[in-house]
Design a protein around this motif. Structure first.
Motif, PDB file in Angstrom:
ATOM      1  N   ASN A  88      38.334  35.849  40.947  1.00 44.49           N
ATOM      2  CA  ASN A  88      37.813  36.735  39.878  1.00 44.49           C
ATOM      3  C   ASN A  88      39.048  37.789  39.554  1.00 44.49           C
ATOM      4  OD1 ASN A  88      35.787  37.475  37.704  1.00 44.49           O
ATOM      5  ND2 ASN A  88      35.573  39.116  39.155  1.00 44.49           N
ATOM      6  N   TYR A  89      39.229  38.432  40.961  1.00 44.97           N
ATOM      7  CA  TYR A  89      40.125  39.591  40.644  1.00 44.97           C
ATOM      8  C   TYR A  89      41.412  39.186  40.162  1.00 44.97           C
ATOM      9  CZ  TYR A  89      43.443  42.992  43.026  1.00 44.97           C
ATOM     10  OH  TYR A  89      44.508  43.899  43.067  1.00 44.97           O
ATOM     11  N   LEU A  90      41.997  38.251  40.647  1.00 46.47           N
ATOM     12  CA  LEU A  90      43.355  37.710  40.086  1.00 46.47           C
ATOM     13  C   LEU A  90      43.172  37.496  38.589  1.00 46.47           C
ATOM     14  CD1 LEU A  90      44.642  35.567  43.201  1.00 46.47           C
ATOM     15  CD2 LEU A  90      45.531  38.117  42.406  1.00 46.47           C
ATOM     16  N   LYS A  91      42.006  36.704  38.233  1.00 43.15           N
ATOM     17  CA  LYS A  91      41.988  36.261  36.996  1.00 43.15           C
ATOM     18  C   LYS A  91      42.022  37.581  35.870  1.00 43.15           C
ATOM     19  CE  LYS A  91      38.948  33.972  33.844  1.00 43.15           C
ATOM     20  NZ  LYS A  91      37.696  33.351  33.571  1.00 43.15           N
ATOM     21  N   VAL A  92      40.751  38.494  36.411  1.00 44.80           N
ATOM     22  CA  VAL A  92      40.562  39.784  35.291  1.00 44.80           C
ATOM     23  C   VAL A  92      41.418  40.651  35.552  1.00 44.80           C
ATOM     24  CG1 VAL A  92      38.772  41.370  34.936  1.00 44.80           C
ATOM     25  CG2 VAL A  92      38.118  39.069  35.555  1.00 44.80           C
ATOM     26  N   GLN A  93      41.923  40.957  36.772  1.00 44.20           N
ATOM     27  CA  GLN A  93      42.835  42.232  36.972  1.00 44.20           C
ATOM     28  C   GLN A  93      44.428  42.029  36.866  1.00 44.20           C
ATOM     29  OE1 GLN A  93      41.483  45.291  39.511  1.00 44.20           O
ATOM     30  NE2 GLN A  93      39.412  44.669  39.747  1.00 44.20           N
ATOM     31  N   LYS A  94      44.804  40.746  37.294  1.00 40.11           N
ATOM     32  CA  LYS A  94      45.984  40.485  37.412  1.00 40.11           C
ATOM     33  C   LYS A  94      46.598  39.558  36.308  1.00 40.11           C
ATOM     34  CE  LYS A  94      46.565  43.122  40.990  1.00 40.11           C
ATOM     35  NZ  LYS A  94      47.518  44.531  40.612  1.00 40.11           N
ATOM     36  N   GLY A  95      45.717  39.110  35.794  1.00 43.92           N
ATOM     37  CA  GLY A  95      46.113  38.209  34.499  1.00 43.92           C
ATOM     38  C   GLY A  95      46.685  36.661  35.070  1.00 43.92           C
ATOM     39  N   LYS A  96      46.133  36.380  36.275  1.00 44.13           N
ATOM     40  CA  LYS A  96      46.719  35.101  36.879  1.00 44.13           C
ATOM     41  C   LYS A  96      45.612  33.946  36.323  1.00 44.13           C
ATOM     42  CE  LYS A  96      49.997  36.644  39.173  1.00 44.13           C
ATOM     43  NZ  LYS A  96      51.269  36.215  38.837  1.00 44.13           N
ATOM     44  N   SER A  97      45.850  32.686  36.612  1.00 48.37           N
ATOM     45  CA  SER A  97      45.073  31.595  36.290  1.00 48.37           C
ATOM     46  C   SER A  97      44.998  30.720  37.530  1.00 48.37           C
ATOM     47  CB  SER A  97      46.103  30.592  35.121  1.00 48.37           C
ATOM     48  OG  SER A  97      45.076  29.385  34.777  1.00 48.37           O
ATOM     49  N   PRO A  98      44.086  31.107  38.323  1.00 50.01           N
ATOM     50  CA  PRO A  98      43.588  30.538  39.581  1.00 50.01           C
ATOM     51  C   PRO A  98      42.913  29.176  39.668  1.00 50.01           C
ATOM     52  CG  PRO A  98      42.196  32.354  39.315  1.00 50.01           C
ATOM     53  CD  PRO A  98      43.091  32.222  37.838  1.00 50.01           C
ATOM     54  N   MET A  99      42.955  28.488  40.611  1.00 47.39           N
ATOM     55  CA  MET A  99      42.176  27.303  40.691  1.00 47.39           C
ATOM     56  C   MET A  99      41.649  27.599  42.370  1.00 47.39           C
ATOM     57  SD  MET A  99      43.169  23.179  41.289  1.00 47.39           S
ATOM     58  CE  MET A  99      42.662  22.879  39.380  1.00 47.39           C
ATOM     59  N   VAL A 100      40.470  27.232  42.700  1.00 44.02           N
ATOM     60  CA  VAL A 100      39.815  27.323  43.998  1.00 44.02           C
ATOM     61  C   VAL A 100      39.560  26.122  44.494  1.00 44.02           C
ATOM     62  CG1 VAL A 100      39.038  29.781  43.715  1.00 44.02           C
ATOM     63  CG2 VAL A 100      37.391  27.702  43.220  1.00 44.02           C
ATOM     64  N   VAL A 101      39.896  25.982  46.026  1.00 42.84           N
ATOM     65  CA  VAL A 101      39.659  24.666  46.552  1.00 42.84           C
ATOM     66  C   VAL A 101      38.639  24.385  47.690  1.00 42.84           C
ATOM     67  CG1 VAL A 101      41.057  22.802  47.778  1.00 42.84           C
ATOM     68  CG2 VAL A 101      42.344  24.309  46.016  1.00 42.84           C
ATOM     69  N   ALA A 102      37.842  23.395  47.572  1.00 40.44           N
ATOM     70  CA  ALA A 102      36.761  23.373  48.615  1.00 40.44           C
ATOM     71  C   ALA A 102      37.330  22.407  49.545  1.00 40.44           C
ATOM     72  CB  ALA A 102      35.566  23.020  48.022  1.00 40.44           C
ATOM     73  N   ALA A 103      37.872  23.222  50.635  1.00 37.50           N
ATOM     74  CA  ALA A 103      38.444  22.484  51.677  1.00 37.50           C
ATOM     75  C   ALA A 103      37.606  22.412  52.890  1.00 37.50           C
ATOM     76  CB  ALA A 103      39.780  22.680  52.196  1.00 37.50           C
TER      77      ALA A 103
END
Length: 440
Positions: free
Chosen positions: A121-136
């Protein structure tokens, strides 16, 4: 946060009250009390002794100028040494790569999965990134479910393979999928255990070797004190992680982990986290944390949080309404909502110098505004825009609609009127007709 440590350090500084200068004799008790405070906060004895030896050496080497008392000088020296002990300056966090790969490691229960969501959420909202999270985490189905819920909550895709029991292949497949979806950051949530074991260490080390992460973050529960430091050392020996994340800083944190980890593993604390909300993640600034531990507040962080919620166009409109004495209940409601978005109310107030100590024993609930909101929500749009319309009959209806007594509605409206008068008085200050704090 760190209330007990703050109180004990403040008590230690009182030994120098009334002293004209610092001597080896009058500083002895202060240094002893500082060392005891650190040990009580679960800081390793060796670290506490080395810290106080440095403080003593600096204090005896400093000249006290007329405008600064020995007590004030000692506070400054301790502040500088605390800052240095926790890393000196904020550490860089790299999200370069195609995609950038961030590996999250730590024990079960440390807050790893929640932090994974917060970081996305931090990277998306504050850094403008497009992240994916992985359930490993292939051992705990609930971890996949939790991450899926968090992903939906923050609008970030979650990669999971429920039938695959090979964490390395899951991570590699996720990176391929991220590239296919043009995601520029992949955050991998790995499995944890209740205690360190060889199987867990081997698995996360294998994932590291396979994906070559940009950052490896070790997540640690700040409430576990010295145990957290020992665990960090064991993980670092195997993973050589790039940084530490302190979670659960809203709990009864004694401070041992924050003060000892950097010294022990020589890796910076990069983030700190409190609560379950996805926006309660902050970059770790050693100097600001030192100020908070010493009861000086943290105005810089408070301003940053306010700026994140700041809308310049709305602020300009609000300034015009205040100058024309047209501030209404709808404006007030919007300001309340912005404050709530900034985070935990007690933590926010604790960032104001001198306030943290005053409210340490007061239970400030995050729902403190609910009664006021209920009253405003029980008003019609016309009443919110024009408070003067609200007569006794309307007040009775509002009280019934909000579940409040008529006296509570009257008290709130009286406070609102007083606030409007104060705004009007501030508006008459000689600042070219501008309200303080507002920009044109």
């Amino acid at each position: 946060m760190f209330n007990s440590l703050s109180e004990k350090l403040e008590s230690a500084f009182k030994n120098l009250k009334g002293q004209a200068r610092i001597t080896e004799l009058n500083i002895a008790n202060t240094v002893k009390d500082i060392r005891r405070a650190l040990i009580d906060a679960d800081v390793n004895f060796k670290i506490a002794k080395e810290f106080t030896d440095k403080v003593k050496e600096k204090a005896l080497g400093e000249k006290v100028i007329n405008s600064v008392s020995p007590g004030q000088l000692m506070v400054k020296i301790v502040q500088d040494e605390l800052t240095e002990l926790m890393g000196g300056t904020a550490a860089d966090f790299s999200v370069t790569g195609n995609p950038a790969i961030i590996l999250i490691a730590g024990l079960q229960g440390s807050g790893k999965t929640t932090f994974t969501g917060k970081l996305a959420n931090y990277l998306k909202v504050q850094k403008g990134k497009s992240p994916m999270v992985v359930a490993a985490d292939i051992y705990r189905p609930a971890a996949i479910d939790q991450l899926t819920v968090l992903g939906e909550q923050i609008g970030v895709p979650v990669y999971a393979e429920r039938d695959n029991k090979d964490a390395v292949s899951i991570a590699l497949n996720a990176i391929k999928e991220a590239r296919a979806q043009n995601k520029n950051v992949v955050i991998i949530d790995t499995a944890g255990r209740l205690a360190i074991d060889e199987a867990m260490m081997t698995e996360v080390a294998n994932i590291k070797q396979a994906v070559n992460p940009t950052e490896i973050l070790f997540v640690v529960d700040a409430m576990t004190g010295q145990d957290a430091v020992n665990t960090a050392k064991a993980f670092n020996d195997r993973l050589d992680f790039t940084g530490v994340v302190l979670t659960k800083l809203d709990g009864d944190t004694r401070g041992g982990a924050a003060l000892s980890i950097k010294y022990t593993v020589q890796k910076p604390i990069k983030f700190m986290s409190s609560g379950e909300k996805m926006d309660t993640l902050d970059v770790f600034y050693p100097d600001r944390m030192a100020q908070r531990i010493l009861g000086m507040g943290d105005i810089a962080s408070l301003v940053e949080k306010a700026q994140q919620q700041f809308d310049e166009e709305k602020a300009k409109k609000l300034e015009k309404k205040i100058r024309k004495n047209q501030f209404d209940f709808q404006d007030f409601l919007e300001q309340l909502q912005q404050i709530k978005k900034m985070g935990n109310l007690k933590d926010l107030m604790g960032m104001i110098p001198g306030v943290g100590k005053a409210i340490k024993d007061i239970d400030i609930n995050d729902d403190a505004f609910k009664g006021i909101e209920a009253i405003i929500y029980s008003m019609t749009p016309e009443e919110r825009a024009n408070p003067d319309l609200i007569d006794q009959r309307r007040k009775a209806r509002i009280a019934k609609g909000s579940g409040k007594d008529i006296q509570e509605v009257n008290a709130f409206m009286k406070q609102f009127e007083q606030m409007k008068k104060m705004m009007g008085a501030m508006n008459k200050l000689p600042m070219g007709g501008r309200m303080p704090g507002f920009r044109r």
